[in-house]
Design an enzyme around this catalytic site. Sequence first.
Site, short mmCIF file in Angstrom:
data_model
loop_
_atom_site.label_atom_id
_atom_site.label_comp_id
_atom_site.label_asym_id
_atom_site.label_seq_id
_atom_site.Cartn_x
_atom_site.Cartn_y
_atom_site.Cartn_z
CG HIS A 298 -6.16 -2.23 -0.50
ND1 HIS A 298 -5.11 -2.88 0.11
CD2 HIS A 298 -5.81 -0.91 -0.56
CE1 HIS A 298 -4.17 -1.97 0.42
NE2 HIS A 298 -4.57 -0.78 0.02
CD GLU A 299 -7.57 1.57 -3.04
OE1 GLU A 299 -7.50 2.51 -2.25
OE2 GLU A 299 -6.56 0.96 -3.45
CB CYS B 223 -0.89 -0.03 1.25
SG CYS B 223 -1.94 1.41 1.43
#
Lengths: 176, 166
Positions: B139-140, B97
Amino acid sequence: MPHFAICAVGADRPGIVAAVTGALLDAGGNLEDTSMTILGGHFAMMLVIAADAGAEELEAALSAPASAFDLTVIVRTIEEGVHESPEGEPWTASIYGADRPGIVHRFATALAGHDVNIVDLTTRVIGEPDRPVYAMVLDLSVPKGTDAGALQADLADLAGDLGVECTLHPVEVDIL
Amino acid sequence: MPVRTVLALPDHRVKETSVPVEVIDAPARALAADLVDTMRASPACVGLAAPQIGVLLRAFVVDVTGHKKAHSCHGEVVLFNPEVLVAHDPIVAREGCMSVPQLTGDVARATAVVMRGLTPEGTERVILADAFEARALLHELDHLDGFLFLDRVVSADAVFHRKVYR
């Protein structure tokens, strides 16, 4: 601030981490990279710490938890806090098969022959006591330009010699 | 629209819970453009959430076009106020990330997702995603609730050093 490498090992039980880190905190130490795990029923701590103290002072500070938990403790001054390892691409190797002496050494030697850096290595003896299986997982740093085919072939040959299984693959990391 | 600075730990804003976007207006569309431009500025990056550029609003962009692990691919997807309707069949894979430089981690995420949100035009969009696109969307979405992959790693030995991606 000076840095120190500390190893502490003792029969596993609750409270070891609390006692050791408490003693280091009281001695002015600050934990940086650490790895702690159970190896054969023993809790093994490897710590890099920064401390405004001497190795003797830290050893003295650790004597109380060492005697309370029957730990073997080693403290050594190290030159640099953070040392950069050689650059490379992340790969993982899994090797397993009937246990016999020399598996780690033979594979480590083969990897070193390709300038491959072992960045993490875990081994476990599993299976039944009369038929132990040795399992090893390695995180590797493979230099750019390495002949991956030749590396794979060498490890496959070695696995054949030792009668173990070996798989090697690049680690795909997705940045999200 | 400008490429914005991507915030990284220990900046506390990446750990905040973002609030819904009330109106899809010009400022919201400007935010969407900034997210897209900032994502595009990092070639390895396939998604970016508003809190990562310091805006605590529920918005993100994802684009998995050309990614070898992608199956479904909706191209450039900007969603405001996204929500998961369905998520199942998790698998573990290694993630990095922009907001957690120097580390990667193994995270279990659903491989089939239905997600709903609003587009920059203000219309509702429902996306059925699988494989890598599902992972990217989840994930976002996590960023909007202050969750990083570090909060989801499968075990203590599933965190790894990595080169810094730029």
